[in-house]
Design an enzyme around this catalytic site. Structure first.
Site, PDB file in Angstrom:
ATOM      1  N   THR A  35       0.826  -1.217   0.000  1.00 24.09           N
ATOM      2  CA  THR A  35       0.000   0.000   0.000  1.00 24.09           C
ATOM      3  C   THR A  35       0.862   1.269   0.000  1.00 24.09           C
ATOM      4  OG1 THR A  35      -0.134  -0.105   2.418  1.00 24.09           O
ATOM      5  CG2 THR A  35      -1.912  -1.161   1.164  1.00 24.09           C
ATOM      6  N   LYS A  40       1.946   1.779  -5.304  1.00 24.87           N
ATOM      7  CA  LYS A  40       0.812   2.465  -5.948  1.00 24.87           C
ATOM      8  C   LYS A  40       1.193   3.005  -7.320  1.00 24.87           C
ATOM      9  CE  LYS A  40      -1.301   4.118  -1.634  1.00 24.87           C
ATOM     10  NZ  LYS A  40      -1.525   5.334  -0.819  1.00 24.87           N
ATOM     11  N   GLY A 208      16.091  -0.692 -16.009  1.00 21.02           N
ATOM     12  CA  GLY A 208      14.877  -1.006 -16.736  1.00 21.02           C
ATOM     13  C   GLY A 208      14.494   0.069 -17.736  1.00 21.02           C
ATOM     14  N   LYS A 209      15.180   1.212 -17.695  1.00 20.98           N
ATOM     15  CA  LYS A 209      14.928   2.263 -18.691  1.00 20.98           C
ATOM     16  C   LYS A 209      15.343   1.725 -20.054  1.00 20.98           C
ATOM     17  CE  LYS A 209      13.868   5.780 -15.816  1.00 20.98           C
ATOM     18  NZ  LYS A 209      12.627   6.557 -15.879  1.00 20.98           N
ATOM     19  N   ASP A 263      22.131   9.268  -4.033  1.00 21.53           N
ATOM     20  CA  ASP A 263      20.791   9.053  -4.586  1.00 21.53           C
ATOM     21  C   ASP A 263      20.815   8.688  -6.064  1.00 21.53           C
ATOM     22  OD1 ASP A 263      17.958   8.994  -4.524  1.00 21.53           O
ATOM     23  OD2 ASP A 263      17.848  11.041  -5.268  1.00 21.53           O
ATOM     24  N   HIS A 268      22.399   4.809 -10.325  1.00 22.28           N
ATOM     25  CA  HIS A 268      21.869   4.946 -11.688  1.00 22.28           C
ATOM     26  C   HIS A 268      22.956   5.262 -12.715  1.00 22.28           C
ATOM     27  CE1 HIS A 268      18.196   4.843  -9.558  1.00 22.28           C
ATOM     28  NE2 HIS A 268      17.967   6.128  -9.430  1.00 22.28           N
ATOM     29  N   LYS A 361      19.077  18.594  -8.676  1.00 23.84           N
ATOM     30  CA  LYS A 361      17.682  19.006  -8.536  1.00 23.84           C
ATOM     31  C   LYS A 361      17.582  20.515  -8.754  1.00 23.84           C
ATOM     32  CE  LYS A 361      15.896  15.273  -5.703  1.00 23.84           C
ATOM     33  NZ  LYS A 361      14.968  14.845  -6.757  1.00 23.84           N
ATOM     34  N   ARG A 366      14.175  18.806 -17.299  1.00 25.35           N
ATOM     35  CA  ARG A 366      14.154  17.409 -16.892  1.00 25.35           C
ATOM     36  C   ARG A 366      14.581  16.573 -18.089  1.00 25.35           C
ATOM     37  NH1 ARG A 366       8.902  13.663 -15.191  1.00 25.35           N
ATOM     38  NH2 ARG A 366      10.119  11.921 -14.338  1.00 25.35           N
ATOM     39  N   ARG A 371      25.771  10.245 -23.489  1.00 27.87           N
ATOM     40  CA  ARG A 371      26.271  10.812 -24.748  1.00 27.87           C
ATOM     41  C   ARG A 371      27.741  10.458 -24.944  1.00 27.87           C
ATOM     42  NH1 ARG A 371      27.619  17.152 -25.740  1.00 27.87           N
ATOM     43  NH2 ARG A 371      27.680  17.178 -28.011  1.00 27.87           N
TER      44      ARG A 371
END
Length: 791
Positions: A35, A40, A208-209, A263, A268, A361, A366, A371
């Site tokens: 939940t 979600k 997964g991108k 992060d 990533h 950020k 975005r 490259r």
């Protein structure tokens, strides 16, 4: 029988071949944190997509949502989410409605809070399978919960919820996987006590991108074009970028602990870096080969220090932290929200190629992309307006894996037309046409071959499909995880209190965050005064009254960075003068941690250093193989030798490893080194010896009360260290004192007490071996930073 009724309904709709063919077994999927926000937004949709894709695969499914919430409210929350699930646009409405209805019937909620709850869940799965007469194929447990809960959940699954022998278990773990190397090692140790490595699937959703996931297949399918150019001779630089317009508002409790490097960059962007730099295995579909090549790519990365990164923080962040975390008004956060990091690989393929990893950020757009920019050696006589994109060699040459958003607003692979027409899998990627008015990296889209996915898929749908298929190469193994943290943790430690550049956010940032590379380091392009988050720090000018002598010898003192810069310059000047006078320069270097920053400085800034005429000797060595990370030679090689051009035969490691054993007197390693010195160094007098000082006053590997090396005729000796590895080989004090120059480097607050002590004692080498350093006909110079000198 519920499951059989569901299968019959799906059969009736033509989704399955026949009930008789449903024989591969049953899969139970348990979503912990069913939940929560991630579930979600992405996970339930990903599981529904898995069901739609695999309903005719021969497996049957049940989906078990689980959380700490009690049964009734938890069930209501979960089914509110399930009712909103959607089908892809290309799915027929009738089939979608049937499959969604069946997915809901196959899903149920459980409260999983105690050991008994897990036992009950296991009993329910077993009972269902027995009633339906189905064989169990495996179980998937998806941990969409905070990492602090992992260990307890893992214990419960291992003790009472494992599938029976013959069925597989796949445990899916979400980041963060630790905060640094130590915490990652602890978490890994906890989990490996309950699960085998092949059972754990650590998710980095960037894998997964679709554009990121296609980097390896692209390299594999285009080997004929890429093999000649995928290297340092042809690649100018690589940029791996993830820019966000949103800030950290509402997430500052997480962000204060992690910051942008932990992060985004450590996971990533690093994963994308690995796909680019790793050597291609013969078969990219063999997960174990891919993972091994990734690990080797990690091991080839050159270490980072604080000069490898530029850091920033958007201006509103501090007030957001104060408000959300109830911090005082004078609270200063040193958490970066922007980072640009320069990475180099020591792999021969990539030596010298800069890899720029950038994320932040509150930026102007975005967008995410990888490259690869190729060198352009052509000169074109034809004017720019007449150049043909496909044939002109003067147009930029690049390959771009466009992750999403930005101008294209879709995943894509772009290849400059003057490079090659790429091979792309027809079933999953198609050539895009139109949008000729768009420009990507300063070039019209028409200058590229552009390919986009035939069917766009959410990253989590891709990864959940890979979990189902057992594709481990799309996930982070324990070994690769720890290799990544081992690479990033030294940088994180070095910048923990580094000043950050403040930026307003969005388009107002203008050029504030632009940065440039120089001599293996990065710095912001704009050097004018910018507000910094910097605690008041005394400057070298505050110490101009410091004495210029230490123990009756010249003293050079400064902040450590400036001191290292001065020492490196002085070594280069000494080397150049010596080579001009005698044709060669004999330099003996100590091990330990202090010289590492000096080695890096020499490698990155002193291109006029006469390395071709320099002989490198070791002052001391630990009795370990030279390939061991504890070896002084290993450190010297990693931080200096592999970055400069010293002739191979001018490098003289200590012979500690002879006859397949270490530092055995009968092997006469000390005699061999002494003879080599006599044979090559005039009068056995080194031109320069660099020493350090231990907190106990030892220097080289000459320790207080040492039996060997403090006096006598022996020039190279075996000694015993009070700390491991105990056995050492070292130049003796009499040999060191024959040198023309001796420079002693002392860095850090930890050396303050011994520095003060040494300023007061006389010549007592048996108590403090460094006090016995006194060149008989040469010069001694002390290089001591302010922290060691003043505490």
């Amino acid at each position: 029988k519920m499951l059989r009724r569901v299968l019959c309904t799906v059969l009736f709709m033509g989704a399955l071949p026949s009930l008789a063919e449903v024989s591969q077994g049953h899969i139970s999927v348990v979503l912990l944190g069913a939940t929560g926000d991630l579930a979600k937004k992405y996970l339930w949709q990903g599981l529904f997509q898995l069901y739609m894709d695999q309903v005719s695969s021969g497996h049957s499914f049940t989906f078990h949502g689980a959380a700490l919430t009690a049964l009734e409210p938890g069930q209501r929350l979960m089914f509110d989410v399930l009712k909103k699930l959607g089908c892809p646009p290309d799915e027929s409405p009738n089939r979608c409605a049937v499959l969604k209805d069946q997915f809901l019937k196959l899903s149920q909620y459980h409260q999983l809070k105690t050991a008994e709850n897990y036992t009950v869940l296991n009993r329910e799965i077993e009972t269902l399978l027995r009633q339906e007469g189905l064989k169990e194929a495996g179980r998937i447990f998806y941990f969409s919960v905070p990492p602090f809960a992992y260990t307890e959940i893992a214990r419960h699954i291992n003790s009472s919820c494992r599938p029976p022998p013959g069925a597989w278990l796949r445990v899916v773990l979400e980041k963060p996987f630790g905060h640094d190397l130590e915490s990652a090692q602890q978490l890994a140790a906890d989990l490996t006590s309950f699960f085998r490595e092949e059972e754990m699937y650590r998710v980095d959703h960037y894998l997964g991108k679709q554009a990121v996931a296609h980097i390896l297949p692209f390299r594999d399918q285009n080997r004929q074009f890429l093999d000649p150019i995928w290297n340092r001779h042809h690649v100018e630089r690589v940029e791996i970028v993830l820019k966000e317009t949103v800030d950290a508002k509402g997430r500052t409790s997480f962000y204060e602990q992690y910051g942008v490097i932990r992060d985004v960059l450590q996971n990533h962007l690093t994963e994308a870096l690995m796909f680019l730099t790793m050597e291609l295995p013969a078969n990219v579909s063999r997960a174990e080969e891919v993972l091994q090549c990734k690990l080797q790519a990690f091991q080839s990365l050159r270490g980072l220090d604080k000069n490898s990164a530029v850091l920033g923080q958007y201006q509103a962040y501090a007030s957001q932290v104060q408000e959300e975390l109830q911090k005082a008004q004078d609270y200063i956060s040193t958490t970066p929200t922007f980072a640009g990091v320069l990475i180099h690989s020591n792999n021969l393929r990539w030596e010298g190629v800069p890899f720029l990893l950038t994320s932040g950020k509150a930026l102007d757009e975005r967008v995410g992309y990888v490259r690869v920019l190729f060198k352009n050696r052509a000169y074109c006589t034809q004017s720019e307006t007449l150049r043909d994109a496909e044939h002109s060699q003067c147009k930029a040459k690049q390959i771009v894996f466009y992750i999403g958003h930005g101008a294209l607003n879709t995943p894509a692979v772009l290849v400059s037309r003057n490079l090659f027409r790429p091979v792309m899998p027809e079933g999953s990627w198609r050539e895009a046409v139109g949008q000729s008015d768009l420009h990507i990296f300063g070039q019209p889209l028409s200058d590229y071959y552009v390919y986009s996915p035939v069917k766009e898929r959410d990253a989590y749908s891709v990864l959940i499909s890979n979990i189902y298929h057992g594709r481990k190469d799309f996930f982070i193994t324990t070994e690769n995880l720890l290799a990544s943290w081992a690479f990033w943790t030294p940088l994180l430690d070095s910048i923990s209190h580094q000043p950050l550049r403040l930026y307003p956010g969005g388009v107002e940032n203008q050029h504030l965050l632009d940065f440039e590379m120089e001599s293996g380091e990065v710095a912001f392009t704009l050097a004018e005064a910018v507000e910094l988050l910097n605690p008041n720090r005394l400057m070298p000018s505050d110490y101009r009254t410091i004495q210029s002598k230490f123990r009756q010898s010249p003293l050079v003192s400064a902040w450590s960075e400036d001191l290292i810069s001065q020492l490196a310059s002085d070594i280069e000047k000494t080397a150049s003068r010596t080579v001009a006078r005698s044709g060669q320069f004999h330099l003996a270097l100590s091990g330990g941690s202090s010289p590492v920053v000096l080695f890096q400085r020499l490698a990155r800034h002193h291109y006029a250093f006469p390395w071709k005429h320099t002989h490198i000797w070791l002052v001391d060595e630990r009795c370990v193989p030279l390939t061991d990370t504890e070896s002084n030679f290993f450190s010297l090689h990693s931080h200096l030798l592999q970055s400069v051009r010293v002739p191979y035969f001018n490098v003289h490691p200590m012979p500690v490893h002879l006859n397949q054993r270490l530092c055995v007197e009968e092997d006469r390693g000390t005699e061999l080194y002494a003879k080599e010195i006599v044979a090559l160094v005039a009068n056995a007098s080194f031109d320069l010896v660099l020493l350090g000082v231990g907190t106990d006053g030892h220097t080289a590997s000459l320790f207080p009360q040492s039996e060997n090396g403090l006096e006598g005729a022996q020039t190279v000796v075996l000694t015993e260290s009070p700390v491991k590895p105990h056995q050492r080989m070292s130049l003796s004090l009499p040999l060191i004192n024959k040198a023309r120059r001796v420079f002693v480097l002392v860095l850090g607050k930890g050396k303050h007490d011994i520095t003060i002590l040494l300023s007061r004692v006389g010549h007592e080498p048996r108590k403090w071996p460094i006090s016995g350093v006194s060149p008989s006909s040469g010069q001694l110079v002390w290089y001591v930073d302010y922290e060691a000198l003043l505490g």
